[in-house]
Motif scaffolding. Structure first.
Motif, PDB file in Angstrom:
ATOM      1  N   VAL A  51       0.833  -1.202   0.000  1.00 52.41           N
ATOM      2  CA  VAL A  51       0.000   0.000   0.000  1.00 52.41           C
ATOM      3  C   VAL A  51       0.866   1.250   0.000  1.00 52.41           C
ATOM      4  CG1 VAL A  51      -1.792   1.272   1.235  1.00 52.41           C
ATOM      5  CG2 VAL A  51      -1.844  -1.232   1.198  1.00 52.41           C
ATOM      6  N   VAL A  52       1.877   1.280   0.881  1.00 54.26           N
ATOM      7  CA  VAL A  52       2.761   2.445   0.962  1.00 54.26           C
ATOM      8  C   VAL A  52       3.506   2.632  -0.351  1.00 54.26           C
ATOM      9  CG1 VAL A  52       4.738   3.464   2.150  1.00 54.26           C
ATOM     10  CG2 VAL A  52       3.013   2.210   3.457  1.00 54.26           C
ATOM     11  N   GLY A  53       4.049   1.531  -0.912  1.00 51.73           N
ATOM     12  CA  GLY A  53       4.791   1.633  -2.162  1.00 51.73           C
ATOM     13  C   GLY A  53       3.927   2.085  -3.319  1.00 51.73           C
ATOM     14  N   PHE A  54       2.693   1.600  -3.356  1.00 52.21           N
ATOM     15  CA  PHE A  54       1.758   2.006  -4.407  1.00 52.21           C
ATOM     16  C   PHE A  54       1.573   3.516  -4.387  1.00 52.21           C
ATOM     17  CE2 PHE A  54      -2.453   3.061  -5.923  1.00 52.21           C
ATOM     18  CZ  PHE A  54      -2.635   2.252  -7.041  1.00 52.21           C
ATOM     19  N   ILE A  55       1.295   4.059  -3.221  1.00 55.04           N
ATOM     20  CA  ILE A  55       1.006   5.494  -3.120  1.00 55.04           C
ATOM     21  C   ILE A  55       2.267   6.328  -3.343  1.00 55.04           C
ATOM     22  CG2 ILE A  55       0.254   7.324  -1.544  1.00 55.04           C
ATOM     23  CD1 ILE A  55      -1.659   5.291  -0.282  1.00 55.04           C
ATOM     24  N   MET A  56       3.367   5.974  -2.677  1.00 56.32           N
ATOM     25  CA  MET A  56       4.593   6.775  -2.787  1.00 56.32           C
ATOM     26  C   MET A  56       5.119   6.818  -4.217  1.00 56.32           C
ATOM     27  SD  MET A  56       6.852   5.935   0.627  1.00 56.32           S
ATOM     28  CE  MET A  56       8.198   6.996   0.065  1.00 56.32           C
ATOM     29  N   GLY A  57       5.157   5.672  -4.879  1.00 54.89           N
ATOM     30  CA  GLY A  57       5.732   5.619  -6.213  1.00 54.89           C
ATOM     31  C   GLY A  57       4.852   6.204  -7.292  1.00 54.89           C
ATOM     32  N   LEU A  58       3.562   5.855  -7.254  1.00 55.87           N
ATOM     33  CA  LEU A  58       2.662   6.284  -8.327  1.00 55.87           C
ATOM     34  C   LEU A  58       2.252   7.746  -8.214  1.00 55.87           C
ATOM     35  CD1 LEU A  58       0.401   3.128  -8.740  1.00 55.87           C
ATOM     36  CD2 LEU A  58       2.387   3.824 -10.080  1.00 55.87           C
ATOM     37  N   LEU A  59       2.301   8.297  -7.006  1.00 51.79           N
ATOM     38  CA  LEU A  59       1.961   9.715  -6.855  1.00 51.79           C
ATOM     39  C   LEU A  59       2.822  10.578  -7.762  1.00 51.79           C
ATOM     40  CD1 LEU A  59       1.294  10.641  -3.097  1.00 51.79           C
ATOM     41  CD2 LEU A  59      -0.235  10.828  -5.060  1.00 51.79           C
ATOM     42  N   ILE A  60       4.129  10.404  -7.644  1.00 58.05           N
ATOM     43  CA  ILE A  60       5.002  11.290  -8.402  1.00 58.05           C
ATOM     44  C   ILE A  60       5.085  10.888  -9.859  1.00 58.05           C
ATOM     45  CG2 ILE A  60       7.108   9.999  -7.881  1.00 58.05           C
ATOM     46  CD1 ILE A  60       6.571  13.835  -8.237  1.00 58.05           C
ATOM     47  N   ALA A  61       5.006   9.581 -10.142  1.00 57.61           N
ATOM     48  CA  ALA A  61       5.048   9.143 -11.541  1.00 57.61           C
ATOM     49  C   ALA A  61       3.875   9.738 -12.313  1.00 57.61           C
ATOM     50  CB  ALA A  61       5.030   7.618 -11.616  1.00 57.61           C
ATOM     51  N   GLY A  62       2.684   9.725 -11.687  1.00 54.13           N
ATOM     52  CA  GLY A  62       1.504  10.281 -12.352  1.00 54.13           C
ATOM     53  C   GLY A  62       1.521  11.786 -12.425  1.00 54.13           C
ATOM     54  N   ALA A  63       1.919  12.428 -11.322  1.00 55.77           N
ATOM     55  CA  ALA A  63       1.867  13.894 -11.275  1.00 55.77           C
ATOM     56  C   ALA A  63       2.851  14.520 -12.249  1.00 55.77           C
ATOM     57  CB  ALA A  63       2.143  14.375  -9.852  1.00 55.77           C
ATOM     58  N   ARG A  64       4.033  13.944 -12.398  1.00 56.36           N
ATOM     59  CA  ARG A  64       5.034  14.533 -13.289  1.00 56.36           C
ATOM     60  C   ARG A  64       4.555  14.532 -14.737  1.00 56.36           C
ATOM     61  NH1 ARG A  64       9.346  11.342 -10.655  1.00 56.36           N
ATOM     62  NH2 ARG A  64      10.440  12.646  -9.148  1.00 56.36           N
ATOM     63  N   ALA A  65       4.192  13.357 -15.230  1.00 56.18           N
ATOM     64  CA  ALA A  65       3.830  13.249 -16.646  1.00 56.18           C
ATOM     65  C   ALA A  65       2.559  14.033 -16.954  1.00 56.18           C
ATOM     66  CB  ALA A  65       3.661  11.781 -17.030  1.00 56.18           C
ATOM     67  N   THR A  66       1.524  13.866 -16.111  1.00 56.66           N
ATOM     68  CA  THR A  66       0.265  14.574 -16.358  1.00 56.66           C
ATOM     69  C   THR A  66       0.444  16.070 -16.173  1.00 56.66           C
ATOM     70  OG1 THR A  66      -0.881  12.623 -15.502  1.00 56.66           O
ATOM     71  CG2 THR A  66      -2.196  14.600 -15.823  1.00 56.66           C
ATOM     72  N   GLY A  67       1.252  16.460 -15.189  1.00 59.08           N
ATOM     73  CA  GLY A  67       1.489  17.889 -14.959  1.00 59.08           C
ATOM     74  C   GLY A  67       2.185  18.553 -16.124  1.00 59.08           C
ATOM     75  N   THR A  68       3.176  17.877 -16.687  1.00 57.73           N
ATOM     76  CA  THR A  68       3.872  18.419 -17.854  1.00 57.73           C
ATOM     77  C   THR A  68       2.910  18.588 -19.024  1.00 57.73           C
ATOM     78  OG1 THR A  68       5.973  17.409 -17.205  1.00 57.73           O
ATOM     79  CG2 THR A  68       5.716  17.996 -19.521  1.00 57.73           C
ATOM     80  N   THR A  69       2.127  17.552 -19.301  1.00 56.33           N
ATOM     81  CA  THR A  69       1.193  17.615 -20.428  1.00 56.33           C
ATOM     82  C   THR A  69       0.140  18.692 -20.222  1.00 56.33           C
ATOM     83  OG1 THR A  69       1.520  15.254 -20.855  1.00 56.33           O
ATOM     84  CG2 THR A  69      -0.421  16.279 -21.827  1.00 56.33           C
ATOM     85  N   ALA A  70      -0.434  18.772 -19.022  1.00 59.42           N
ATOM     86  CA  ALA A  70      -1.476  19.771 -18.760  1.00 59.42           C
ATOM     87  C   ALA A  70      -0.930  21.189 -18.876  1.00 59.42           C
ATOM     88  CB  ALA A  70      -2.075  19.551 -17.373  1.00 59.42           C
ATOM     89  N   SER A  71       0.275  21.412 -18.373  1.00 63.51           N
ATOM     90  CA  SER A  71       0.869  22.754 -18.428  1.00 63.51           C
ATOM     91  C   SER A  71       1.085  23.190 -19.867  1.00 63.51           C
ATOM     92  CB  SER A  71       2.200  22.769 -17.668  1.00 63.51           C
ATOM     93  OG  SER A  71       2.020  22.456 -16.308  1.00 63.51           O
ATOM     94  N   TRP A  72       1.619  22.288 -20.686  1.00 63.38           N
ATOM     95  CA  TRP A  72       1.846  22.644 -22.086  1.00 63.38           C
ATOM     96  C   TRP A  72       0.553  22.697 -22.886  1.00 63.38           C
ATOM     97  CZ3 TRP A  72       5.419  25.161 -24.347  1.00 63.38           C
ATOM     98  CH2 TRP A  72       6.721  25.158 -23.846  1.00 63.38           C
ATOM     99  N   LEU A  73      -0.396  21.834 -22.560  1.00 62.37           N
ATOM    100  CA  LEU A  73      -1.659  21.829 -23.288  1.00 62.37           C
ATOM    101  C   LEU A  73      -2.360  23.179 -23.173  1.00 62.37           C
ATOM    102  CD1 LEU A  73      -4.252  18.929 -23.231  1.00 62.37           C
ATOM    103  CD2 LEU A  73      -4.978  21.301 -23.155  1.00 62.37           C
ATOM    104  N   LEU A  74      -2.477  23.693 -21.955  1.00 65.24           N
ATOM    105  CA  LEU A  74      -3.136  24.991 -21.779  1.00 65.24           C
ATOM    106  C   LEU A  74      -2.303  26.120 -22.365  1.00 65.24           C
ATOM    107  CD1 LEU A  74      -4.713  24.703 -18.207  1.00 65.24           C
ATOM    108  CD2 LEU A  74      -5.695  24.160 -20.443  1.00 65.24           C
ATOM    109  N   THR A  75      -0.973  25.953 -22.367  1.00 66.00           N
ATOM    110  CA  THR A  75      -0.122  26.956 -23.004  1.00 66.00           C
ATOM    111  C   THR A  75      -0.366  26.983 -24.508  1.00 66.00           C
ATOM    112  OG1 THR A  75       1.600  26.748 -21.304  1.00 66.00           O
ATOM    113  CG2 THR A  75       2.267  27.655 -23.439  1.00 66.00           C
ATOM    114  N   PHE A  76      -0.395  25.822 -25.132  1.00 70.42           N
ATOM    115  CA  PHE A  76      -0.652  25.757 -26.572  1.00 70.42           C
ATOM    116  C   PHE A  76      -2.028  26.320 -26.922  1.00 70.42           C
ATOM    117  CE2 PHE A  76       2.467  22.023 -26.799  1.00 70.42           C
ATOM    118  CZ  PHE A  76       3.486  22.832 -27.286  1.00 70.42           C
TER     119      PHE A  76
END
Length: 495
Positions: free
Chosen positions: A281-306
């Motif tokens: 449970v701890v590994g699921f949350i710790m690892g996937l939190l940042i893996a998801g936030a980084r990729a989605t955050g990059t895409t969302a930031s550029w998407l709204l910029t474009f």
């Protein structure tokens, strides 16, 4: 006798210089040994050509200016496959259609081992997020798939929209912001909501603290912390403390849930109800939190910029969402079913695809677990690392004319295998793709209906040309900080 006395004198002198200096000397000697060893290695006739110069000179640019470094490597060697050393690690860089096919389909190329060594930004806790048994990795993947099943994902939509509404309301009625701060902050909140638990997601201060800790992990990831994790540099100590605090926050949330006996409809409850080991449970949350936030955050930031620089596509996106609302006989985005968001939004799909093509600076990393294999007739020995830069295909002018141009209407290349790998390819694709796409569509829908916006320069004037994604920034593809903002005026906030 003089020889023995000389050794004794040297030993006494070494002890007298102090522990810090001894340690520094030991590191220098280690690096010299690695450099000499690498220099003495002879390439076989079927080995990829090596980069010219000392292997030590490859370390900094690989981690800090990767896009330029890899392009230089192809140019300097004159080959589509080349190799270099990161200390004792052999790294082979591949490019081209044939190499791409092999890279994404070869059974011996392992993502987990490659990413762990060559990236280093995931919080590493032995047995929790690193050195996991295959069975535990498969279990984490299974649980992520469960989060994205129709039922749980449909129930997440109103929560994602409410979080988005709350944060967008906090931006005020007009102004400007850096999308890599505000939009990334929003996607981090949504990832917390989707992947962790109510106790954390409902506490803005705790979410902000977690974001700061994960940001510290990013900034603390240096060549030394990745390649020499045993070296107690200030950056490594900072990473360790950040990792410990993240671990403490997650374990406390789990303990509070278990002790309270209160049932919440969230991912943590799903994990607990499944009877998973606490470390899973701890590994699921710790690892996937940042893996998801980084990729989605990059895409969302550029998407709204474009979209801020392409009003035609912004208007098309708004019209598509308004059509969905009209068909649902409601003014609430939450009334639109999951299957409609996924199957009836071709404009949003095209915008997301084009954004990930031109502004997702990913370099896929693998390790060859064996046996030896060949890519483009070049030997990839067992134990070597193999990397494939997405820029090789996504910025290829033969496949995508004028590749840096944002053009969601561009047609997909015909008959070219793996001509788009924005979500991975072959046997390894992004396991969180479904969740990420839904988040991106909901963020975009709420923003284009709630705000008018444009890209402005540092002085607040309309910016032209638009900012160009910086592929040397391996996390956010971010241009120089302060070089542009998104200017906005709120019209309304749709739910």
């Amino acid at each position: 006798m003089p020889y023995c006395l000389g050794l004794q004198t040297a030993a006494d002198a070494f002890r007298s210089i102090g522990l810090a200096t001894q340690f520094t000397l030991a590191v220098v000697i280690f690096l010299l040994i690695v450099t000499v060893t690498s220099a003495l290695q002879k390439d076989g006739v079927d080995s990829p050509p090596s980069l010219p110069g000392s292997s030590l000179f490859a370390i900094y640019p690989f981690f800090r200016r990767r896009y330029d470094f890899l392009n230089w490597g192809f140019h300097a060697t004159g080959h589509s496959v080349f190799k270099f050393n990161l200390l004792r690690n052999t790294v082979v860089v591949v490019s081209g259609e044939s190499a791409r096919q092999t890279f994404f389909t070869a059974k011996g190329l392992d993502l987990t081992e490659g990413f762990k060594i060559l990236s280093g930004a995931i919080p590493m806790v032995r047995g929790v997020t690193s050195d996991l048994q295959t069975r535990r990795i498969h279990l984490i993947h299974k649980r992520l798939a469960n989060v994205q099943r129709n039922g749980p994902l449909s129930e997440l939509i109103p929560c994602i929209l409410e979080d988005s509404r709350r944060l967008m309301e906090s931006w005020g009625t007009a102004g400007k912001f850096d999308p890599f701060e505000k939009v990334y902050e929003l996607t981090f909140q949504l990832t917390i909501r989707s992947i962790s638990c109510t106790e954390i997601a409902d506490d803005p201060a705790l979410v902000a603290r977690l974001k700061k800790l994960y940001d510290d992990l990013d900034t603390g990831t240096t060549p030394a912390t990745v390649l020499l994790p045993w070296l107690p540099t200030p950056a490594m100590i900072k990473k360790l403390w950040s990792t410990k605090e993240i671990y403490d926050i997650v374990t406390k949330a789990i303990s509070d849930r278990e002790q309270s006996g209160v049932h919440h409809n969230d991912t943590l409850q799903m994990l607990l109800d499944a009877g998973d080991d606490k470390l899973v449970v701890v590994g699921f949350i710790m690892g996937l939190l940042i893996a998801g936030a980084r990729a989605t955050g990059t895409t969302a930031s550029w998407l709204l910029t474009f979209l801020g620089g392409h009003t035609d596509w912004r208007n098309k996106a708004a019209a598509e969402v308004e059509k969905l609302l009209s068909a649902s006989n409601s003014k609430r985005l939450a009334s639109i079913p999951l299957e409609v968001w996924e199957a009836e939004t071709p404009v949003l799909d095209a915008i997301i695809r084009e954004t990930t093509r031109v502004a997702q600076p990913h370099t896929a990393m693998r390790r060859n677990l064996g046996p030896d294999l060949y890519i483009d007739n070049k030997l990839i020995p067992s134990g070597a690392y193999v990397i494939y830069p997405f820029s090789d295909v996504h910025l290829d002018p033969e496949l995508y004319p004028d590749p840096w141009k944002f053009d969601p209407a561009r047609k997909e290349p015909d008959g070219v295998p793996y001509s788009y790998v924005g979500w991975g390819g072959g046997k390894t694709t992004c396991l969180g793709t479904r969740l990420a796409k839904v988040e991106l569509k909901l963020i975009t829908a709420m923003f284009v209906l709630g705000f008018e916006h444009s890209v402005v320069d540092a002085s607040g004037e309309p910016m032209y040309p638009l900012p160009t994604p910086n592929w040397n920034d391996i996390l956010l593809c971010r241009p120089p900080q302060g070089s542009f903002s998104l200017g906005y005026n709120k019209t309304s906030i749709a739910l």
